[in-house]
Design an enzyme around this catalytic site. Structure first.
Site, PDB file in Angstrom:
ATOM      1  N   TYR A 103      -6.324   7.224   3.358  1.00  0.00           N
ATOM      2  CA  TYR A 103      -6.488   6.225   2.302  1.00  0.00           C
ATOM      3  C   TYR A 103      -5.698   4.952   2.642  1.00  0.00           C
ATOM      4  O   TYR A 103      -6.234   3.846   2.631  1.00  0.00           O
ATOM      5  CB  TYR A 103      -6.033   6.812   0.954  1.00  0.00           C
ATOM      6  CG  TYR A 103      -5.798   5.751  -0.066  1.00  0.00           C
ATOM      7  CD1 TYR A 103      -6.868   5.219  -0.772  1.00  0.00           C
ATOM      8  CD2 TYR A 103      -4.532   5.219  -0.280  1.00  0.00           C
ATOM      9  CE1 TYR A 103      -6.679   4.204  -1.677  1.00  0.00           C
ATOM     10  CE2 TYR A 103      -4.321   4.196  -1.172  1.00  0.00           C
ATOM     11  CZ  TYR A 103      -5.401   3.693  -1.870  1.00  0.00           C
ATOM     12  OH  TYR A 103      -5.200   2.677  -2.749  1.00  0.00           O
ATOM     13  N   GLU A 151       0.828  -1.213   0.000  1.00  0.00           N
ATOM     14  CA  GLU A 151       0.000   0.000   0.000  1.00  0.00           C
ATOM     15  C   GLU A 151       0.859   1.258   0.000  1.00  0.00           C
ATOM     16  O   GLU A 151       0.481   2.267  -0.587  1.00  0.00           O
ATOM     17  CB  GLU A 151      -0.968  -0.004   1.190  1.00  0.00           C
ATOM     18  CG  GLU A 151      -2.112  -0.999   1.037  1.00  0.00           C
ATOM     19  CD  GLU A 151      -2.977  -0.755  -0.192  1.00  0.00           C
ATOM     20  OE1 GLU A 151      -3.059   0.398  -0.657  1.00  0.00           O
ATOM     21  OE2 GLU A 151      -3.539  -1.727  -0.733  1.00  0.00           O
ATOM     22  N   ASP A 203      -9.806   6.065  -3.389  1.00  0.00           N
ATOM     23  CA  ASP A 203      -8.732   6.585  -4.242  1.00  0.00           C
ATOM     24  C   ASP A 203      -9.380   7.148  -5.508  1.00  0.00           C
ATOM     25  O   ASP A 203     -10.608   7.239  -5.600  1.00  0.00           O
ATOM     26  CB  ASP A 203      -7.710   5.482  -4.562  1.00  0.00           C
ATOM     27  CG  ASP A 203      -8.288   4.387  -5.447  1.00  0.00           C
ATOM     28  OD1 ASP A 203      -9.526   4.377  -5.672  1.00  0.00           O
ATOM     29  OD2 ASP A 203      -7.514   3.541  -5.923  1.00  0.00           O
TER      30      ASP A 203
END
Ligand code: SF4
Length: 338
Positions: free
Chosen positions: A114, A36, A132
């Site tokens: 996020y 990520e 996103d």
């Protein structure tokens, strides 16, 4: 979106159509965390080889904790946005295990809403929506949301958080992102292949191209830099970027900004070298900056204490910013006689 039929269609499609990605083959929170961080501002296909190399060298938190910044930057180099690597290392050094909640993840350096939501939902099944650019596009089209920028983001988060209901949060978030990446594409959405087309308001009203609404864009800020590659007795001089500057901790040829009133050559001369010869001009974009780097080769005039001397071959081992790496490559290809 709050209907069981919608969720069943979306998740069913995801399970049989999702792309095979190395970080999807694991439940290991550390590997999901690394993926990520790498995926921030970077395309999936670009990340794959970097992820594979990184987890080979640092397969778990303990291995990363033992690394130096230079070890990590060497593996990360080429992927860009190096602050991510430094933050990842700083966070790793402060941890015993990867935190398992959104709010604890959010407290780590380099992790925003996020990324915290992505790790918490995918690795730990926490019910938090990931928004996103892909998710924004999908939800703004599904619901015809007449907002842009941060208002749109907040609305999408609320809608997604509410609509994920009883499904696995990691699957839900990844399904929306996957739909945006492969079907609900920016320019030509493949609505005929879309598993949720019958729920989509933009499809019903043929207004796909209106969403997501564009936000006014800022013009890129242009910067002109000059750098000098000092060559002395077959070796090349580099210095370490000072802390607090862009690319700090990496290696570069001495570099300066070119003032509005001077030429790149004049700026390079300020760095204190003689016999400057033009080498390469590199254009590079970082966030909202567009940088043009003029490089020169020079002989050493005075000893500079910040320079370290390297053979051409050992330069490839050093972490360097992408534009400087291109200059180093051009220098290697140039036959130098000193
Ligand atoms: S129907 Fe088309 S616009 Fe709507 S979500 Fe699917 S791909 Fe996107």
């Amino acid at each position: 979106l709050d209907s069981k039929a919608f969720r069943t269609a979306l998740i069913g499609w995801y399970k049989s159509n999702r792309r095979e990605l190395p970080w999807r083959e694991t439940n290991d929170p550390f590997l999901i965390w690394v993926s990520e961080i790498m995926l921030q501002q970077t395309q999936v296909n670009t990340v794959i080889p970097y992820f594979q190399r990184f987890v080979q060298v640092f397969p778990n938190l303990a291995a990363l904790k033992r690394a130096t910044q230079q070890d990590v930057l060497s593996v990360w180099q080429g992927l860009g946005y190096y602050r991510r690597a430094k933050n990842l290392l700083a966070a790793a050094k402060s941890l015993k295990t990867v935190p398992n909640t959104f709010s604890e993840l959010l407290a780590l350096p380099g992790i925003g809403r996020y990324t915290a939501a992505a790790i918490a939902s995918i690795a730990f099944g926490e019910r938090c929506a990931v928004v996103d650019g892909n998710v924004e596009r999908v939800i703004s089209r599904l619901c015809c949301i007449d907002e842009s920028g941060s208002k749109l983001k907040r609305k999408c988060e609320t809608v997604s958080q509410f609509a994920m209901s009883d499904v696995n949060p990691g699957d839900w978030n990844q399904a929306l992102m996957e739909l945006g990446a492969t079907i609900c594409r920016p320019l030509e959405p493949r609505c005929d292949k879309c598993p949720v087309a019958k729920f989509c308001n933009a499809n019903r009203t043929a207004s796909q191209s209106k969403y997501p609404m564009a936000k006014p864009t800022a013009k890129p800020i242009k910067l002109i830099h000059a750098c000098v590659c000092p060559v002395h007795q077959g070796k090349v001089g580099l210095c370490k970027v000072a802390s607090g500057q862009w690319w700090d901790g990496m290696w570069q040829f001495p570099r300066t900004e070119v003032e509005a009133s001077e030429t790149p050559l004049a700026a390079a001369e300020r760095l204190g070298f003689a016999d400057l010869k033009g080498l390469l001009i590199v254009k590079h974009s970082v966030t909202r900056y567009s940088i043009t780097l003029h490089s020169f080769v020079a002989k050493l005039k005075n000893q500079r204490r910040d320079l370290k001397w390297f053979g051409q071959d050992s330069i490839s081992e050093l972490p360097m910013p992408a534009p400087q790496r291109k200059v180093a490559e051009a220098l290697r290809q140039t036959v130098i006689s000193t």
